[in-house]
Design an enzyme around this catalytic site. Sequence first.
Site, PDB file in Angstrom:
ATOM      1  N   HIS A   1      10.875 -27.086 -30.041  1.00  0.00           N
ATOM      2  CA  HIS A   1      10.665 -25.863 -29.848  1.00  0.00           C
ATOM      3  C   HIS A   1      11.129 -25.412 -28.434  1.00  0.00           C
ATOM      4  O   HIS A   1      11.329 -26.316 -27.485  1.00  0.00           O
ATOM      5  CB  HIS A   1       8.587 -25.778 -30.063  1.00  0.00           C
ATOM      6  CG  HIS A   1       8.773 -24.767 -30.379  1.00  0.00           C
ATOM      7  ND1 HIS A   1       8.577 -23.547 -29.652  1.00  0.00           N
ATOM      8  CD2 HIS A   1       8.112 -24.539 -31.307  1.00  0.00           C
ATOM      9  CE1 HIS A   1       8.128 -22.414 -29.862  1.00  0.00           C
ATOM     10  NE2 HIS A   1       8.251 -22.316 -30.856  1.00  0.00           N
TER      11      HIS A   1
ATOM     12  N   GLU B   1      15.394 -21.943 -36.115  1.00  0.00           N
ATOM     13  CA  GLU B   1      13.769 -20.336 -35.251  1.00  0.00           C
ATOM     14  C   GLU B   1      15.104 -20.471 -34.186  1.00  0.00           C
ATOM     15  O   GLU B   1      15.280 -21.086 -33.117  1.00  0.00           O
ATOM     16  CB  GLU B   1      13.198 -21.387 -34.251  1.00  0.00           C
ATOM     17  CG  GLU B   1      12.433 -21.939 -35.614  1.00  0.00           C
ATOM     18  CD  GLU B   1      10.657 -22.006 -34.605  1.00  0.00           C
ATOM     19  OE1 GLU B   1       9.489 -20.855 -35.818  1.00  0.00           O
ATOM     20  OE2 GLU B   1      10.445 -22.772 -33.782  1.00  0.00           O
TER      21      GLU B   1
HETATM   22  C1  PEP Z   1       6.508 -19.990 -33.265  1.00  0.00           C
HETATM   23  O1  PEP Z   1       6.159 -20.279 -32.227  1.00  0.00           O
HETATM   24  O2  PEP Z   1       7.188 -21.352 -33.807  1.00  0.00           O
HETATM   25  C2  PEP Z   1       7.518 -19.151 -33.618  1.00  0.00           C
HETATM   26  C3  PEP Z   1       8.271 -19.022 -34.902  1.00  0.00           C
HETATM   27  O3  PEP Z   1       6.856 -18.281 -33.563  1.00  0.00           O
HETATM   28  P1  PEP Z   1       6.753 -16.136 -33.886  1.00  0.00           P
HETATM   29  O4  PEP Z   1       6.337 -16.129 -35.096  1.00  0.00           O
HETATM   30  O5  PEP Z   1       5.561 -16.289 -33.046  1.00  0.00           O
HETATM   31  O6  PEP Z   1       8.085 -15.269 -33.973  1.00  0.00           O
END
Ligand code: PEP
Length: 262
Positions: free
Chosen positions: A94, A166
């Site tokens: 992450h 992400e």
């Molecule tokens: C995450 O923590 O992986 C994330 C995508 O957070 P958020 O949805 O708050 O942006």
Amino acid sequence: MKNTLLVANWKMHLNTSQASMLVHRLQERTRIHRGIEIVLSPSMLVLQPLSTQIDRRKFRLAAQNAHYKDEGAFTGEVSFNMLRDLVHYALVGHSERRIYFNESLELIRDKVAAAIRNDISPILCVGETAQERKDGHTRQVLHDQVTSALSNLTARDVSKVVIAYEPVWAISTFGGEVAKPEQAAEAIAFIRHQVEQLYGPKAARNIRVLYGGSVDDSTVRDYLEVDGCDGALVGGASLNPYKFAGIIESAYRLRHELGEDD
Ligand code: PEP
């Protein structure tokens, strides 16, 4: 037909009773959907009590992190080996761990391998920072993160891996900019292309790729409609039972409309 995978990352929020209350509220608001897999990722401390509370027809559990060695003199750490009977999944790489805990490509590779060795599916998080995107390095970053993380795996191992795209700039706690579905589509296609280069077309077709970054009940559908997107990793909105139940409902409705609600 692949399931839609919805992962709630509660980060370092919710003590045991708060997490239990949230699960209670979610369980009330969630129907059993065979085509939708819902995964809750609470703090390490909360995994055990939640494992006895959750309706397993509705929810599965994920760890947010673990140590890559199975055991040893690593004070304060918990291994994938210790989690193997408790969780189906574990987040690995992450961006908060890459950035705040300096997790390197090599460490993430070893964690992915440790998860697989212990029958836990790693949810490998990859994504570029705002600066890397601005400098035109998005593809290079994704290439490096994907190829190094998968480098010790066989094609069979890779079928158990989930990759979450992400972009760091879209995560609510970093930038919180809302990524356009086209941006998610382009990155997801590129990630699949990388998997194809490494493990062939079948592995690329079968691997599940999620989108994460400020997803909520009003935006989730846009991302789930992206070609090749198999679900969402949700941070902030997953702490709110109304919003997370809304996300699940949107996923259900979309599958229903597409005739995929088996
Ligand atoms: C995450 O923590 O992986 C994330 C995508 O957070 P958020 O949805 O708050 O942006």
